[in-house]
Design a protein around this motif. Sequence first.
Motif, PDB file in Angstrom:
ATOM      1  N   VAL A  49      43.528 -19.785  36.206  1.00 50.37           N
ATOM      2  CA  VAL A  49      43.936 -19.299  34.889  1.00 50.37           C
ATOM      3  C   VAL A  49      44.174 -17.799  34.967  1.00 50.37           C
ATOM      4  CG1 VAL A  49      43.173 -18.917  32.506  1.00 50.37           C
ATOM      5  CG2 VAL A  49      42.596 -21.038  33.653  1.00 50.37           C
ATOM      6  N   ILE A  50      45.192 -17.335  34.295  1.00 47.57           N
ATOM      7  CA  ILE A  50      45.424 -15.900  34.137  1.00 47.57           C
ATOM      8  C   ILE A  50      45.400 -15.607  32.647  1.00 47.57           C
ATOM      9  CG2 ILE A  50      47.060 -14.007  34.407  1.00 47.57           C
ATOM     10  CD1 ILE A  50      47.969 -15.346  37.002  1.00 47.57           C
ATOM     11  N   THR A  51      44.598 -14.622  32.270  1.00 52.15           N
ATOM     12  CA  THR A  51      44.463 -14.255  30.868  1.00 52.15           C
ATOM     13  C   THR A  51      44.907 -12.814  30.682  1.00 52.15           C
ATOM     14  OG1 THR A  51      42.566 -15.717  30.642  1.00 52.15           O
ATOM     15  CG2 THR A  51      42.827 -14.032  28.963  1.00 52.15           C
ATOM     16  N   ALA A  52      45.776 -12.591  29.742  1.00 55.02           N
ATOM     17  CA  ALA A  52      46.201 -11.237  29.393  1.00 55.02           C
ATOM     18  C   ALA A  52      45.462 -10.824  28.132  1.00 55.02           C
ATOM     19  CB  ALA A  52      47.705 -11.192  29.165  1.00 55.02           C
ATOM     20  N   THR A  53      44.842  -9.650  28.170  1.00 59.21           N
ATOM     21  CA  THR A  53      44.118  -9.141  27.009  1.00 59.21           C
ATOM     22  C   THR A  53      44.790  -7.870  26.516  1.00 59.21           C
ATOM     23  OG1 THR A  53      42.633  -7.675  28.232  1.00 59.21           O
ATOM     24  CG2 THR A  53      41.972  -9.999  28.040  1.00 59.21           C
ATOM     25  N   GLY A  54      44.229  -7.281  25.500  1.00 61.83           N
ATOM     26  CA  GLY A  54      44.750  -6.027  24.972  1.00 61.83           C
ATOM     27  C   GLY A  54      44.148  -4.809  25.642  1.00 61.83           C
ATOM     28  N   GLU A  55      43.347  -5.024  26.706  1.00 58.70           N
ATOM     29  CA  GLU A  55      42.712  -3.901  27.403  1.00 58.70           C
ATOM     30  C   GLU A  55      43.784  -2.975  27.965  1.00 58.70           C
ATOM     31  OE1 GLU A  55      40.566  -1.248  28.398  1.00 58.70           O
ATOM     32  OE2 GLU A  55      39.268  -2.956  27.936  1.00 58.70           O
ATOM     33  N   ALA A  56      43.670  -1.687  27.652  1.00 57.37           N
ATOM     34  CA  ALA A  56      44.681  -0.728  28.087  1.00 57.37           C
ATOM     35  C   ALA A  56      44.189   0.203  29.196  1.00 57.37           C
ATOM     36  CB  ALA A  56      45.140   0.109  26.890  1.00 57.37           C
ATOM     37  N   ALA A  57      42.943   0.036  29.645  1.00 53.39           N
ATOM     38  CA  ALA A  57      42.399   0.903  30.690  1.00 53.39           C
ATOM     39  C   ALA A  57      43.148   0.704  32.000  1.00 53.39           C
ATOM     40  CB  ALA A  57      40.913   0.619  30.893  1.00 53.39           C
ATOM     41  N   LEU A  58      43.314   1.796  32.734  1.00 57.92           N
ATOM     42  CA  LEU A  58      43.947   1.722  34.052  1.00 57.92           C
ATOM     43  C   LEU A  58      43.000   1.065  35.046  1.00 57.92           C
ATOM     44  CD1 LEU A  58      45.509   5.280  34.171  1.00 57.92           C
ATOM     45  CD2 LEU A  58      46.670   3.122  33.685  1.00 57.92           C
ATOM     46  N   TYR A  59      43.545   0.292  35.940  1.00 54.54           N
ATOM     47  CA  TYR A  59      42.783  -0.409  36.975  1.00 54.54           C
ATOM     48  C   TYR A  59      41.677  -1.274  36.372  1.00 54.54           C
ATOM     49  CZ  TYR A  59      45.360   2.247  40.409  1.00 54.54           C
ATOM     50  OH  TYR A  59      46.362   2.769  41.174  1.00 54.54           O
ATOM     51  N   ALA A  60      41.986  -1.932  35.270  1.00 49.45           N
ATOM     52  CA  ALA A  60      41.020  -2.812  34.613  1.00 49.45           C
ATOM     53  C   ALA A  60      41.196  -4.266  35.038  1.00 49.45           C
ATOM     54  CB  ALA A  60      41.153  -2.689  33.094  1.00 49.45           C
ATOM     55  N   ASN A  61      42.100  -4.535  35.965  1.00 46.80           N
ATOM     56  CA  ASN A  61      42.349  -5.905  36.421  1.00 46.80           C
ATOM     57  C   ASN A  61      41.157  -6.424  37.202  1.00 46.80           C
ATOM     58  OD1 ASN A  61      44.978  -5.561  35.470  1.00 46.80           O
ATOM     59  ND2 ASN A  61      45.662  -4.755  37.427  1.00 46.80           N
ATOM     60  N   ILE A  62      40.772  -7.659  36.911  1.00 44.08           N
ATOM     61  CA  ILE A  62      39.660  -8.268  37.634  1.00 44.08           C
ATOM     62  C   ILE A  62      39.992  -9.721  37.971  1.00 44.08           C
ATOM     63  CG2 ILE A  62      37.896  -6.789  36.613  1.00 44.08           C
ATOM     64  CD1 ILE A  62      37.127  -9.103  34.775  1.00 44.08           C
ATOM     65  N   ILE A  63      39.357 -10.209  39.009  1.00 43.91           N
ATOM     66  CA  ILE A  63      39.416 -11.620  39.365  1.00 43.91           C
ATOM     67  C   ILE A  63      37.976 -12.123  39.308  1.00 43.91           C
ATOM     68  CG2 ILE A  63      39.853 -13.307  41.193  1.00 43.91           C
ATOM     69  CD1 ILE A  63      42.086 -11.458  42.199  1.00 43.91           C
ATOM     70  N   LEU A  64      37.747 -13.144  38.517  1.00 42.64           N
ATOM     71  CA  LEU A  64      36.419 -13.744  38.423  1.00 42.64           C
ATOM     72  C   LEU A  64      36.403 -15.003  39.273  1.00 42.64           C
ATOM     73  CD1 LEU A  64      35.942 -13.486  34.554  1.00 42.64           C
ATOM     74  CD2 LEU A  64      35.070 -11.930  36.297  1.00 42.64           C
ATOM     75  N   GLN A  65      35.321 -15.201  39.999  1.00 40.12           N
ATOM     76  CA  GLN A  65      35.179 -16.396  40.806  1.00 40.12           C
ATOM     77  C   GLN A  65      34.061 -17.252  40.250  1.00 40.12           C
ATOM     78  OE1 GLN A  65      34.681 -14.434  44.661  1.00 40.12           O
ATOM     79  NE2 GLN A  65      36.476 -15.584  45.318  1.00 40.12           N
ATOM     80  N   LYS A  66      34.287 -18.542  40.221  1.00 37.12           N
ATOM     81  CA  LYS A  66      33.292 -19.498  39.767  1.00 37.12           C
ATOM     82  C   LYS A  66      32.850 -20.304  40.966  1.00 37.12           C
ATOM     83  CE  LYS A  66      32.811 -23.589  36.988  1.00 37.12           C
ATOM     84  NZ  LYS A  66      33.525 -24.773  36.582  1.00 37.12           N
ATOM     85  N   GLY A  67      31.583 -20.585  41.015  1.00 33.78           N
ATOM     86  CA  GLY A  67      31.103 -21.432  42.089  1.00 33.78           C
ATOM     87  C   GLY A  67      29.844 -20.890  42.728  1.00 33.78           C
ATOM     88  N   ILE A  68      29.514 -21.458  43.838  1.00 34.72           N
ATOM     89  CA  ILE A  68      28.285 -21.098  44.543  1.00 34.72           C
ATOM     90  C   ILE A  68      28.614 -20.030  45.579  1.00 34.72           C
ATOM     91  CG2 ILE A  68      26.487 -21.956  46.086  1.00 34.72           C
ATOM     92  CD1 ILE A  68      26.933 -24.701  44.783  1.00 34.72           C
ATOM     93  N   ALA A  69      27.825 -18.967  45.558  1.00 34.81           N
ATOM     94  CA  ALA A  69      27.998 -17.900  46.544  1.00 34.81           C
ATOM     95  C   ALA A  69      27.297 -18.309  47.831  1.00 34.81           C
ATOM     96  CB  ALA A  69      27.431 -16.596  46.019  1.00 34.81           C
ATOM     97  N   ILE A  70      28.005 -18.247  48.920  1.00 35.69           N
ATOM     98  CA  ILE A  70      27.430 -18.585  50.224  1.00 35.69           C
ATOM     99  C   ILE A  70      27.226 -17.281  50.980  1.00 35.69           C
ATOM    100  CG2 ILE A  70      27.815 -19.770  52.404  1.00 35.69           C
ATOM    101  CD1 ILE A  70      29.586 -21.750  50.845  1.00 35.69           C
ATOM    102  N   SER A  71      25.992 -17.046  51.409  1.00 33.15           N
ATOM    103  CA  SER A  71      25.746 -15.798  52.145  1.00 33.15           C
ATOM    104  C   SER A  71      25.353 -16.026  53.562  1.00 33.15           C
ATOM    105  CB  SER A  71      24.673 -14.963  51.455  1.00 33.15           C
ATOM    106  OG  SER A  71      23.694 -15.702  50.825  1.00 33.15           O
TER     107      SER A  71
END
Length: 71
Positions: A49-71
């Motif tokens: 999914v890609i969501t566009a918001t009204g956030e206007a801050a520079l370099y505010a792009n993020i990618i969220l990951q769902k799931g189990i973190a493997i270390s």
Amino acid sequence: MQVMPGDKVETPIWNIYREIVSKYDERGEKSIGNIERFQFYEEAKTAYVITATGEAALYANIILQKGIAIS
């Protein structure tokens, strides 16, 4: 997304992201990373999914990951 070399901008939004993540993820800042701009775009192409918001801050792009973190 990392700040591009030569781009002289402040990124105060990153501090807000760190506060939010620290509140909900016991790993804190260890769960946050930065990637180069064009690599970010490639990773975004595989997003569920890609969501566009009204956030206007520079370099505010993020990618969220769902799931189990493997270390």
